[in-house]
Design a protein around this motif. Structure first.
Motif, short mmCIF file in Angstrom:
data_model
loop_
_atom_site.label_atom_id
_atom_site.label_comp_id
_atom_site.label_asym_id
_atom_site.label_seq_id
_atom_site.Cartn_x
_atom_site.Cartn_y
_atom_site.Cartn_z
N PHE A 120 -8.59 6.94 -2.72
CA PHE A 120 -9.46 6.51 -3.81
C PHE A 120 -8.64 5.90 -4.94
O PHE A 120 -8.97 4.83 -5.46
N ALA A 121 -7.56 6.59 -5.34
CA ALA A 121 -6.73 6.11 -6.45
C ALA A 121 -6.11 4.75 -6.12
O ALA A 121 -6.10 3.85 -6.96
N ALA A 122 -5.60 4.61 -4.89
CA ALA A 122 -4.98 3.35 -4.50
C ALA A 122 -6.00 2.22 -4.46
O ALA A 122 -5.72 1.09 -4.89
N THR A 123 -7.18 2.50 -3.94
CA THR A 123 -8.22 1.47 -3.84
C THR A 123 -8.77 1.11 -5.21
O THR A 123 -8.96 -0.07 -5.52
N PHE A 124 -9.01 2.12 -6.04
CA PHE A 124 -9.56 1.88 -7.38
C PHE A 124 -8.57 1.10 -8.25
O PHE A 124 -8.94 0.12 -8.90
N ALA A 125 -7.31 1.54 -8.23
CA ALA A 125 -6.30 0.89 -9.08
C ALA A 125 -5.94 -0.50 -8.56
O ALA A 125 -5.62 -1.40 -9.35
N LEU A 143 -13.34 7.68 3.34
CA LEU A 143 -14.36 7.92 2.32
C LEU A 143 -13.82 7.60 0.93
O LEU A 143 -14.55 7.10 0.06
N GLY A 144 -12.54 7.89 0.72
CA GLY A 144 -11.91 7.55 -0.55
C GLY A 144 -11.89 6.05 -0.80
O GLY A 144 -12.06 5.59 -1.94
N VAL A 145 -11.70 5.27 0.26
CA VAL A 145 -11.75 3.81 0.13
C VAL A 145 -13.16 3.37 -0.25
O VAL A 145 -13.35 2.47 -1.07
N VAL A 146 -14.17 4.00 0.36
CA VAL A 146 -15.56 3.68 0.03
C VAL A 146 -15.83 3.93 -1.44
O VAL A 146 -16.34 3.06 -2.17
N PHE A 147 -15.46 5.12 -1.93
CA PHE A 147 -15.70 5.45 -3.34
C PHE A 147 -14.89 4.55 -4.26
O PHE A 147 -15.37 4.14 -5.31
N ASN A 150 0.82 -1.21 0.00
CA ASN A 150 0.00 0.00 0.00
C ASN A 150 0.85 1.26 0.00
O ASN A 150 0.54 2.23 -0.70
N LEU A 151 1.93 1.26 0.77
CA LEU A 151 2.80 2.44 0.83
C LEU A 151 3.52 2.66 -0.51
O LEU A 151 3.67 3.80 -0.96
N VAL A 152 3.94 1.56 -1.14
CA VAL A 152 4.57 1.68 -2.45
C VAL A 152 3.57 2.23 -3.47
O VAL A 152 3.92 3.06 -4.32
#
Length: 259
Positions: A86-91, A158-162, A15-17
């Motif tokens: 959001f970007a990390a979760t989506f990608a 919230l970014g993780v939710v989206f 996740n950090l990377v």
């Protein structure tokens, strides 16, 4: 126990990377935050602006440019943290599904996301507080950083939710942007004459704005506001866990233990 720690450390490192590879987010942190808070301070008149603290009923009259800089800092911190998560979760959604399908414990994946969010929020909050210091020294800088950290955690969750629920990137980014704009715009007395209304009190950043103004211009306690912000983070974090569970649920083979 050692295996569990190894699994958690591996997921956290991933996740950090992923965050470090998001060069646009890094650029926003380094350049956008100081540029935005400086513009807020330099372009707004320093006329005293009445601002009432709901917890104590105390009326403060901080300069308008300093008050706007606080709302600008909250806006920058929440948007950047929300976008990063959001970007990390989506990608990484497909990769998370493959890991779950391979038997990687979802508990460790979820805890790794929370750990990465915590580190990112703490770094951004401390950096933003330091950037604001040359313009005007806040009365309680550590508490101010703590407030920014709490709101960043809320928007990161919230970014993780989206990122877990939206299927197209533009939809999630628009939802994150509009949530932050509506939330923060209604917090500023310069932009909203009804900032003291009951409705505003139910917005995610209401307690953060109240606590930040308190920490910036007084020596009053912010414990009540931090408690409200903690409730907001707890709620969004639970939603994030449920959304993450839903996204990886069907990836698990029948009978697999995801503990």
């Amino acid at each position: 126990m050692r295996r569990q720690l190894t699994l958690f450390a591996t997921a956290t490192r991933y996740n950090l990377v992923e965050h470090a590879r998001n060069r646009f987010a890094m650029l926003l942190v380094v350049l956008y935050i100081p540029t935005w808070v400086t513009l807020c301070y330099a372009n707004i008149p320093g006329t005293p602006t009445p601002y009432r603290l709901r917890d104590t009923g105390r009326m403060l009259s901080p300069p308008g440019n300093e008050l706007t800089q606080i709302s600008g800092a909250i806006n920058a911190v929440t948007l950047i943290t929300g976008f990063m998560m959001f970007a990390a979760t989506f990608a990484g959604g497909r990769f998370d599904r493959r890991l779950a399908m391979a038997g990687y414990p979802r508990t460790h994946l979820a805890l790794a996301k929370i750990t990465a969010l915590t580190l990112a929020s703490a770094t951004i909050a401390a950096y933003t507080t330091a950037v604001m210091w040359p313009a005007w020294p806040s009365r309680q800088p550590i508490l101010l950083a703590t407030v920014l950290f709490g709101d960043a955690m809320t928007y990161g969750a919230l970014g993780v939710v989206f990122g877990s629920l939206f299927r197209r990137e533009v939809e999630g980014m628009f939802a994150m942007l509009m949530t932050s704009v509506i939330d923060i715009a209604l917090q500023s007395p310069l932009a909203n004459s009804g900032v003291d209304s009951t409705f505003v009190r139910f917005l995610p950043s209401w307690s953060a704005m109240q606590a930040a103004v308190t920490a910036g211009f007084s020596h009053d306690s912010v414990s009540a506001y931090l408690a409200v912000q903690l409730a907001w983070f707890t709620t969004t974090a639970l939603l994030a866990l449920l959304a993450f569970h839903h996204r990886t649920r069907n990836a698990l083979p029948s009978g697999t233990n995801d503990a």
